[in-house]
Design a protein around this motif. Structure first.
Motif, PDB file in Angstrom:
ATOM      1  N   CYS A  37       0.865  -1.179   0.000  1.00  0.00           N
ATOM      2  CA  CYS A  37       0.000   0.000   0.000  1.00  0.00           C
ATOM      3  C   CYS A  37       0.903   1.231   0.000  1.00  0.00           C
ATOM      4  O   CYS A  37       1.713   1.397   0.931  1.00  0.00           O
ATOM      5  CB  CYS A  37      -0.900  -0.005   1.224  1.00  0.00           C
ATOM      6  N   PRO A  38       0.825   2.091  -1.022  1.00  0.00           N
ATOM      7  CA  PRO A  38       1.757   3.219  -1.115  1.00  0.00           C
ATOM      8  C   PRO A  38       1.765   4.117   0.116  1.00  0.00           C
ATOM      9  O   PRO A  38       2.817   4.617   0.527  1.00  0.00           O
ATOM     10  CB  PRO A  38       1.258   3.986  -2.345  1.00  0.00           C
ATOM     11  N   GLY A  39       0.595   4.311   0.739  1.00  0.00           N
ATOM     12  CA  GLY A  39       0.534   5.177   1.904  1.00  0.00           C
ATOM     13  C   GLY A  39       1.017   4.544   3.186  1.00  0.00           C
ATOM     14  O   GLY A  39       1.304   5.243   4.164  1.00  0.00           O
ATOM     15  N   LEU A  45      10.209  -2.699   5.323  1.00  0.00           N
ATOM     16  CA  LEU A  45      10.739  -2.063   4.113  1.00  0.00           C
ATOM     17  C   LEU A  45      11.247  -0.655   4.410  1.00  0.00           C
ATOM     18  O   LEU A  45      12.269  -0.227   3.863  1.00  0.00           O
ATOM     19  CB  LEU A  45       9.656  -2.010   3.031  1.00  0.00           C
ATOM     20  N   LEU A  46      10.539   0.057   5.269  1.00  0.00           N
ATOM     21  CA  LEU A  46      10.985   1.409   5.626  1.00  0.00           C
ATOM     22  C   LEU A  46      12.322   1.365   6.356  1.00  0.00           C
ATOM     23  O   LEU A  46      13.206   2.207   6.118  1.00  0.00           O
ATOM     24  CB  LEU A  46       9.925   2.091   6.486  1.00  0.00           C
ATOM     25  N   THR A  76      -1.112   3.704 -12.876  1.00  0.00           N
ATOM     26  CA  THR A  76      -1.044   4.694 -11.811  1.00  0.00           C
ATOM     27  C   THR A  76      -0.634   4.041 -10.494  1.00  0.00           C
ATOM     28  O   THR A  76       0.205   4.580  -9.746  1.00  0.00           O
ATOM     29  CB  THR A  76      -2.407   5.395 -11.644  1.00  0.00           C
ATOM     30  N   ALA A  77      -1.198   2.875 -10.210  1.00  0.00           N
ATOM     31  CA  ALA A  77      -0.866   2.170  -8.970  1.00  0.00           C
ATOM     32  C   ALA A  77       0.607   1.780  -8.934  1.00  0.00           C
ATOM     33  O   ALA A  77       1.282   1.920  -7.899  1.00  0.00           O
ATOM     34  CB  ALA A  77      -1.743   0.927  -8.826  1.00  0.00           C
ATOM     35  N   LEU A  78       1.138   1.309 -10.067  1.00  0.00           N
ATOM     36  CA  LEU A  78       2.550   0.924 -10.120  1.00  0.00           C
ATOM     37  C   LEU A  78       3.438   2.150  -9.945  1.00  0.00           C
ATOM     38  O   LEU A  78       4.459   2.106  -9.233  1.00  0.00           O
ATOM     39  CB  LEU A  78       2.841   0.224 -11.448  1.00  0.00           C
ATOM     40  N   ALA A  79       3.059   3.260 -10.567  1.00  0.00           N
ATOM     41  CA  ALA A  79       3.826   4.500 -10.431  1.00  0.00           C
ATOM     42  C   ALA A  79       3.832   4.979  -8.980  1.00  0.00           C
ATOM     43  O   ALA A  79       4.861   5.443  -8.462  1.00  0.00           O
ATOM     44  CB  ALA A  79       3.241   5.571 -11.342  1.00  0.00           C
ATOM     45  N   GLU A  80       2.696   4.892  -8.308  1.00  0.00           N
ATOM     46  CA  GLU A  80       2.603   5.325  -6.916  1.00  0.00           C
ATOM     47  C   GLU A  80       3.530   4.505  -6.022  1.00  0.00           C
ATOM     48  O   GLU A  80       4.158   5.046  -5.100  1.00  0.00           O
ATOM     49  CB  GLU A  80       1.168   5.197  -6.419  1.00  0.00           C
ATOM     50  N   ARG A  81       3.632   3.230  -6.276  1.00  0.00           N
ATOM     51  CA  ARG A  81       4.504   2.380  -5.462  1.00  0.00           C
ATOM     52  C   ARG A  81       5.972   2.695  -5.702  1.00  0.00           C
ATOM     53  O   ARG A  81       6.773   2.697  -4.762  1.00  0.00           O
ATOM     54  CB  ARG A  81       4.202   0.902  -5.739  1.00  0.00           C
ATOM     55  N   ALA A  82       6.330   2.962  -6.946  1.00  0.00           N
ATOM     56  CA  ALA A  82       7.720   3.345  -7.235  1.00  0.00           C
ATOM     57  C   ALA A  82       8.088   4.623  -6.506  1.00  0.00           C
ATOM     58  O   ALA A  82       9.179   4.745  -5.934  1.00  0.00           O
ATOM     59  CB  ALA A  82       7.910   3.515  -8.742  1.00  0.00           C
TER      60      ALA A  82
END
Length: 436
Positions: A37-39, A45-46, A76-82
């Motif tokens: 989840c991008p948010g 991972l952080l 858009t979802a893939l871009a947000e995760r990158a």
């Protein structure tokens, strides 16, 4: 395009998150894009990012090899995760994952897994256009992966190496070369890994995947749940003798061994790369060429590809006849593999269903899946399966039916039920389990 030097990495999965954080010599990790989840990225991972470990999102659902153009929402979802992960690149697969729809005037169906595209001029033209669309939508460079295949398309016009070379030449896209998949295609399709590597534009390689699998009845299954075999390491050494791979990553998705065993596999991977480096002829790699001018894709090419892919996918997931020219035995193997994968993922998405149904879950789901293709995501698939079981005569036990009905009511609503309703669901599930 500047090559990003990644080093040695491992696929990050929640089950081994703590082990990955503690492993020495991990330069980067790869995460399944759809599972983040991008948010709210996982804390593990952080922490890795804070230590300077690169995180690369790896997509599995874009379907760049499908006849339809890639969906704006998925891009858009893939871009947000990158962006959320601060990634230097994103990766996807050269595969189709759905078929049907407007191009065929038939209902859309989902494979639930990656399926091979035909190595034809039509498929290549469509793939190139889809890749260009994705490149324009993403904030970082894209790399695409060769996949493992259980069956071959009749009438193919190119080898895998030639197909990948043309793709990279026309679009400038980077390549994610999976040496385990080259081994899979060697066993299943009789293709020579060395020949494929010899035909590749090795200077376009972004990084390399290494994974394990198993052979059954002459068919190699790319399981990502078994140790990396020696033939896969040998292909990695061959690749490293031709070019210095910018990054190499160990994939493991299931049946996770102790951390020490994973670390031993990483050591074997490093040794395979070093063996290739010693054999490499000292020469500068060829520069990555500018992509060729875009060629328009005729609508007829997309329609032809759509009809062919729909016929194949329908035979695999809906029980329609196998199209002419395909190996029927291999198609049956692929159909069973897709159904098993679907059952496993639904069990993870909706773990209450195996708890409610017990030992009856898997046979009931496999019987259901034989003639009822997946038309949406796995959450929708779980709900549709429950609806199927709730029809008269499907489940004999009143307690099981009640627990199943409560679960379906809870999951199908727009928001979670009130705590009291959730408690009733838990009690109903518990009662269903007690009867076993």
């Amino acid at each position: 395009m500047t090559t990003v030097r990644l080093g040695t990495g491992i696929g990050w999965r929640p089950e081994i998150a703590d082990a990955v954080e503690a492993m020495p010599g991990i330069d980067w990790v790869e995460v399944v894009a759809e599972n983040v989840c991008p948010g709210h990225p996982p804390a593990s991972l952080l922490r890795l990012r804070e230590r300077g470990v690169t995180v690369v999102p790896h997509g599995v659902s874009l379907g760049l090899g499908g006849a339809e153009r890639p969906g704006e929402g998925r891009l858009t979802a893939l871009a947000e995760r990158a962006t959320a992960l601060g990634s230097p690149l994103v990766t996807e697969h050269i595969a189709f994952v759905r078929a049907g729809g407007p191009l065929t005037a038939s209902p859309g169906i989902e494979a639930g897994h990656l399926l091979p595209v035909p190595r034809t001029r039509d498929a290549l033209a469509v793939l190139c256009e889809n890749v260009r669309i994705a490149q324009e939508a993403l904030p970082v460079p894209l790399a695409v992966e060769n996949i493992a295949a259980l069956f071959s398309w009749p009438g193919e016009e190119m080898t895998e190496g030639q197909f990948l070379y043309e793709l990279a030449d026309r679009t400038g896209v980077r390549l994610l070369i999976d040496v385990a998949n080259l081994h899979t295609n060697h066993v299943n399709r009789g293709e020579d890994p060395a020949k494929a590597l010899g035909e590749l534009p090795v200077e376009a390689i972004a990084y390399v995947h290494v994974a394990g699998g198993f052979e059954r009845d002459g068919v190699w299954h790319d399981s990502h749940a078994h140790p990396v075999p020696r033939p896969v390491l040998d292909i990695l050494t061959d690749l490293a003798s031709r070019v210095s791979p910018p990054g190499v990553l160990l994939e493991r998705d299931e049946n996770f061994p102790p951390p020490a065993e994973l670390e031993r596999e990483l050591v074997a991977i490093r040794e395979a790369v070093e063996a290739g480096a010693r054999a490499r002829v000292a020469s500068a790699p060829e520069p990555v060429r500018e992509p060729a001018a875009a060629e328009p894709v005729a609508g007829a090419a997309r329609e032809r590809l759509a009809l062919a892919q729909t016929a194949v996918l329908s035979s695999l997931v809906a029980g329609t006849p196998v199209p002419e020219g395909f190996d029927r035995t291999r198609m049956r193997v692929q159909a069973r593999a897709l159904a098993a994968k679907r059952a496993d993922v639904v069990a993870k998405v909706a773990p209450e269903l195996p708890e409610i149904l017990g030992d009856g879950y898997r046979p009931a789901f496999l019987a259901y899946a034989q003639t009822r293709p997946m038309t949406g995501g796995y959450r929708h698939d779980a709900l549709a399966f429950a609806e199927h079981l709730l029809r008269p005569g499907r489940v004999d036990s009143p307690r099981t039916r009640r627990a199943l009905r409560d679960w379906h009511h809870d999951r199908s609503g727009p928001r979670p039920r009130a705590p009291r309703s959730t408690a009733r669901l838990a009690r109903a599930t518990h009662r269903a389990l007690l009867r076993r």
